[in-house]
Design a protein around this motif. Structure first.
Motif, PDB file in Angstrom:
ATOM      1  N   ARG A 108       4.056   6.872   7.789  1.00  0.00           N
ATOM      2  CA  ARG A 108       2.952   7.428   8.431  1.00  0.00           C
ATOM      3  C   ARG A 108       4.582   7.712  10.059  1.00  0.00           C
ATOM      4  O   ARG A 108       4.585   7.937  10.001  1.00  0.00           O
ATOM      5  CB  ARG A 108       2.028   6.080   8.568  1.00  0.00           C
ATOM      6  N   GLU A 161       4.649   1.833  -2.323  1.00  0.00           N
ATOM      7  CA  GLU A 161       3.962   2.386  -1.233  1.00  0.00           C
ATOM      8  C   GLU A 161       3.503   3.591  -2.039  1.00  0.00           C
ATOM      9  O   GLU A 161       2.289   3.559  -1.656  1.00  0.00           O
ATOM     10  CB  GLU A 161       4.840   2.681   0.070  1.00  0.00           C
ATOM     11  N   ASP A 215      -0.451   5.020  -2.372  1.00  0.00           N
ATOM     12  CA  ASP A 215      -1.193   5.465  -2.271  1.00  0.00           C
ATOM     13  C   ASP A 215      -2.479   5.253  -1.142  1.00  0.00           C
ATOM     14  O   ASP A 215      -3.002   5.978  -0.926  1.00  0.00           O
ATOM     15  CB  ASP A 215      -2.027   6.202  -3.634  1.00  0.00           C
ATOM     16  N   GLY A 216      -2.029   4.638   0.433  1.00  0.00           N
ATOM     17  CA  GLY A 216      -2.558   4.923   1.348  1.00  0.00           C
ATOM     18  C   GLY A 216      -2.800   3.709   1.784  1.00  0.00           C
ATOM     19  O   GLY A 216      -4.011   3.445   2.657  1.00  0.00           O
TER      20      GLY A 216
END
Length: 116
Positions: free
Chosen positions: A9, A83, A87-88
């Motif tokens: 991110r 990760e 998926d977020g």
């Protein structure tokens, strides 16, 4: 010198510092097997030494800004796989380790399903 290759991110400048050059980064190999690490994000970067040697490092930051890092390609790939599957969504990992067939120590990680 640090060359960032991949980020899970966007990170602030302070987070990037904490994850790449801060002196209090905890080595992943020092973490007890079975310990859970809450993942708020990770960076994969090249640490380029003065003599030209390059080490690929993964650094994980937790929600409370604790940072763990290591050089294990196995650990790095497992973290990326987890990760990708998550998926977020927020997740934690459990550090595991063992010995290869030729007797070398290695570290890895698995999804902490007890915290889901």
């Amino acid at each position: 010198m640090v060359e960032i290759k991949e980020m899970s991110r966007e990170f602030t400048k302070v987070e990037k510092y904490l994850m790449t050059t801060a002196p209090d980064i905890e080595p992943l190999k020092n973490i007890t097997d079975g310990e859970s690490i809450s993942v708020d994000g990770f960076i994969i970067f090249n640490d380029i030494k003065d003599n030209g040697d390059i080490q690929e490092i993964v650094s994980i930051i937790t929600p409370d800004k604790k940072v763990y890092s290591g050089q294990s390609a196995t650990f790095r790939q497992s973290l990326k796989d987890i990760e990708s599957v998550m998926d977020g969504e927020k997740f934690s990992i459990v550090k595991i380790s063992g010995k290869t067939k030729v007797g070398r120590d290695y570290i890895n990680c698995t999804l902490d399903v007890s915290n889901l």
